[in-house]
Structure formats: C-alpha cells, structure tokens
Design a protein around this motif. Structure first.
Motif, PDB file in Angstrom:
ATOM      1  N   LYS A   5      -3.338  -7.490   4.051  1.00  0.00           N
ATOM      2  CA  LYS A   5      -2.973  -8.029   5.369  1.00  0.00           C
ATOM      3  C   LYS A   5      -2.080  -9.266   5.276  1.00  0.00           C
ATOM      4  N   LEU A   6      -1.368  -9.417   4.160  1.00  0.00           N
ATOM      5  CA  LEU A   6      -0.527 -10.599   3.996  1.00  0.00           C
ATOM      6  C   LEU A   6       0.690 -10.576   4.923  1.00  0.00           C
ATOM      7  N   GLY A   7       1.006  -9.412   5.478  1.00  0.00           N
ATOM      8  CA  GLY A   7       2.083  -9.340   6.454  1.00  0.00           C
ATOM      9  C   GLY A   7       1.814 -10.200   7.682  1.00  0.00           C
ATOM     10  N   GLU A   8       0.558 -10.568   7.900  1.00  0.00           N
ATOM     11  CA  GLU A   8       0.192 -11.426   9.034  1.00  0.00           C
ATOM     12  C   GLU A   8       0.540 -12.888   8.778  1.00  0.00           C
ATOM     13  N   VAL A   9       0.708 -13.269   7.499  1.00  0.00           N
ATOM     14  CA  VAL A   9       0.931 -14.691   7.174  1.00  0.00           C
ATOM     15  C   VAL A   9       2.188 -14.898   6.314  1.00  0.00           C
TER      16      VAL A   9
ATOM     17  N   GLN B 124      -5.524 -16.144  -1.178  1.00  0.00           N
ATOM     18  CA  GLN B 124      -4.109 -16.409  -0.889  1.00  0.00           C
ATOM     19  C   GLN B 124      -3.795 -16.289   0.603  1.00  0.00           C
ATOM     20  N   TYR B 125      -4.445 -15.358   1.284  1.00  0.00           N
ATOM     21  CA  TYR B 125      -4.234 -15.196   2.729  1.00  0.00           C
ATOM     22  C   TYR B 125      -4.517 -16.516   3.441  1.00  0.00           C
ATOM     23  N   GLU B 126      -5.674 -17.101   3.128  1.00  0.00           N
ATOM     24  CA  GLU B 126      -6.064 -18.362   3.772  1.00  0.00           C
ATOM     25  C   GLU B 126      -5.093 -19.479   3.409  1.00  0.00           C
TER      26      GLU B 126
ATOM     27  N   ASN C 124       7.001 -18.098   3.290  1.00  0.00           N
ATOM     28  CA  ASN C 124       7.174 -18.511   4.683  1.00  0.00           C
ATOM     29  C   ASN C 124       8.489 -19.235   4.898  1.00  0.00           C
ATOM     30  N   LYS C 125       9.270 -19.362   3.832  1.00  0.00           N
ATOM     31  CA  LYS C 125      10.624 -19.904   3.903  1.00  0.00           C
ATOM     32  C   LYS C 125      11.521 -18.958   3.111  1.00  0.00           C
ATOM     33  N   PRO C 126      12.754 -18.745   3.555  1.00  0.00           N
ATOM     34  CA  PRO C 126      13.617 -17.779   2.859  1.00  0.00           C
ATOM     35  C   PRO C 126      13.956 -18.214   1.442  1.00  0.00           C
TER      36      PRO C 126
END
Length: 361
Positions: free
Chosen positions: A228-232, A205-207, A165-167
């Motif tokens: 569905k990890l593209g959502e998070v 991991q998603y959560e 979630n960070k580059p």
C-alpha cells in the motif's frame, strides 16, 4: 536331486537380490522422501508470480513428476530457520530447501551481494545471462558449493528502484533527502550523494513515509500495491536501480546426495523450468506495478540517459568499489561485469532498444 534343485533355487534367489540392490537404484525405486522447504517470504498473492513458480508450483510439479516419491512441505516467513541461520541449517541438512535473497547470506557468502549492486542489470534476460552463462555466476555458485549448498534456480522479482515524495531525476536531487539504509554496501553512495540516513524496518516504511521521517526508499515497485505504499509515495524513478531483483532457491547438498539420480534430475530440471518461466512473470509484475502507479496518482519520472550514467558512475566508484574490496572473488566479479554486459548488448540489440525507452528527454 531334490537337494540340488533346492540349492539351485537358493543360489538363484541370492543372485536376484544382489542384482536388484547392487547399485541401490532398483531397491530404492519405491522409497519416498519428504523435504522441508523454508521460505523467507510470505505466500504469493498471485499464482503467476515468479516467486509462486519457484515455491508452490515447483513443489507441486516435483511431487507430480516423481509420482509421489518426493513430497515438499513449504514453511513460510522463515518458520524453520531465521534468515541468517538458514544457510547453516541448509548446509547441515536440518532443512532441505531455502527460498531467499542472496544478500541475506552476504556476511558468510559475500559474493551473493553482487545481485544487490545498483545498475548491474537491465532486464531479466541480461540478469540470467550474467548469473548462468558467465564466470560471475560460477564464482558465486562455487562459494555456495563450498558451504555445502547447491544452487537450484534464480527467480526474478521485478524491478526495484527509487520511490519518493520528491522527484528524483538525477544525483543532485538526492541531496538533502532522508532515505532508508540497510547494511553498509550503500553507505558511501549515500554520503557522496548527500542523502540523510534512516534505519527503519521494511514493515515500518509506510509509517515513515506518511510522517515524513523518510523522503524516499529503494524498494520493489510492486510494493506500491502489495504494501500500500502507493498511498504515501508521489514519485517513482526509471530506469530502476535493480532490474530485476533476484531471489534464489537453494538445496542442501546432503539432501541432494541422498536422492536417487532420477529424482535429482527431476528437481534440477523443474527448478530450471520455473526459473525460465519466471522471466515473463517478472516482466508482467513490473508492468502491472507501473500501471498501478499511473492509476493511483504516482508520477513516473524517466531519467535522461546522461543522468542515468551519472548515477551509475557514482555507484561504481562507491557501492561497487565497496563490494569489490570484500575479497579477490568479488573483485573479479566487478571487473568482469561491464565486459560481459557489453557482449550481451551486442548480441541483443532489440532488448537494449527496449531498455532505452525508459530514458527521458
């Protein structure tokens, strides 16, 4: 005269039986075998996936080519034996075939954790060269054989790398991030890079990413869609840390020894065929995962060559060193890797150029 003819018939018949059964091949030519195939994974979502070729397609072709003399029953998600226990079950012949990742047996066959070393490979062809054509692969397979297990094939499972979630563009970007850690192989790297450690099951991991418990993971890029990890997830980083990850199909040596030679050959030849077909399938899966990322607002970051070399060097002085310290054989595997990689690169300049397209400016 009648008695003589009768005696001659009996003698001839005995000789005929002996000829048919002396080596057992003729007598067993119609014998059938049902093999139990335990997979650590779920069924493949697409029949063209390398995992599907190593499992469903392999089983179908073996039955077809043996004309029904071999039937393979597949059991998914370790239904017959747990991930760790499956090695002993295979060695004892309780199960006949197993599909798994080498690192899952790392406690008993440490050499298998070689395939989990970050930045050890750059593409599918390079991976199979190292495992099939160098002493590195022989060292691993010899340990499998000592355990009573025969390696049948490797299957490339597409690219695994940083998703966050960070580059993440360099080692310095890892400092302060919280990432998932499984096993102790990466522990020193995490410490040196300043990464905070979380221990979360893959299924959660998603959560963890959704709630901010995790800032990033190292996981297959295909999981952006599959899990569905593209959502998070906001970013993925190239080059991948493992490109590609490898699964294996192994067979009980006890089971192999029970089969006639012609059936052994069918199994071995079919496994290698599926291994080779898996190369294109793995590349396709990685490419489709990158397209999925672009279409779902996940930014693709391309490390510079300098940043990549810095990341790789830090792993060499931490993760690779930890692996090499396990025993003399793992030490030799690490010592051989760079030399064998340079040899492969000289023989495959076009593939090296293709890999270097992953680098940013």
């Amino acid at each position: 005269m009648k008695n003589f003819k009768g005696l001659l018939f009996i003698v001839s018949f005995v000789f005929l039986l002996a000829a048919c059964s002396a080596d057992g091949k003729e007598a067993s030519s119609e014998e059938t075998f049902t093999l139990k195939y335990n997979s650590a994974f779920l069924p493949s979502s697409q029949e063209w996936h390398a995992k599907a070729k190593a499992t469903e397609e392999f089983a179908r072709l073996v039955e077809e080519r043996s004309e029904g003399r071999i039937k393979i029953d597949i059991f998914y998600s370790n239904q017959l034996a747990g991930q760790v226990e499956s090695l002993d079950a295979l060695a004892k012949g309780t199960i006949d075939l197993q599909n798994i990742t080498p690192v899952a047996w790392g406690d008993k066959i440490p050499e298998g954790s070689f395939t989990a070393l970050p930045y050890w490979n750059i593409n599918e062809e390079h991976s199979l060269y190292i495992m099939r054509e160098t002493e590195i692969g022989k060292l691993y397979e010899e340990e499998m054989e000592k355990y009573g297990v025969k390696m049948l094939s490797y299957w490339p499972a597409s690219a695994t790398g940083f998703m966050s979630n960070k580059p993440i563009r360099s080692v310095s970007d890892l400092k302060g991030l919280t990432m998932n850690l499984s096993g102790d192989l990466l522990a020193d790297f995490y410490k040196k890079a300043g990464i905070g450690v979380a221990t979360i099951p893959y299924a959660e991991q998603y959560e963890g990413l959704l709630r901010g418990t995790l800032d990033g993971i190292q996981f297959p890029f295909s999981s952006l869609e599959d899990y569905k990890l593209g959502e998070v997830i906001d970013y993925i980083t190239k080059p991948a840390t493992i490109s590609p990850a490898l699964g294996i199909v192994a067979m009980s040596q006890k089971t192999m020894d029970k089969l006639p030679e012609d059936l052994q050959k069918i199994i071995i030849d079919t496994a290698i065929e599926m291994e080779n077909e898996g190369v294109a399938a793995s590349k396709r899966l990685t490419e489709e995962s990158l397209i999925y990322a672009q279409e779902n607002d996940v930014d693709i970051i391309n490390m510079t060559k300098e940043a990549y070399e810095e990341m790789r060097q830090l792993h060499k002085t931490t993760t690779w060193v930890n692996f090499a310290a396990k025993n003399d054989r793992t030490k030799k595997m690490v010592e051989l890797l760079d030399g064998e990689t340079e040899k492969w690169k000289k023989e495959n300049p076009e593939m090296v150029k293709e890999f270097e397209k992953s680098f940013g400016e």
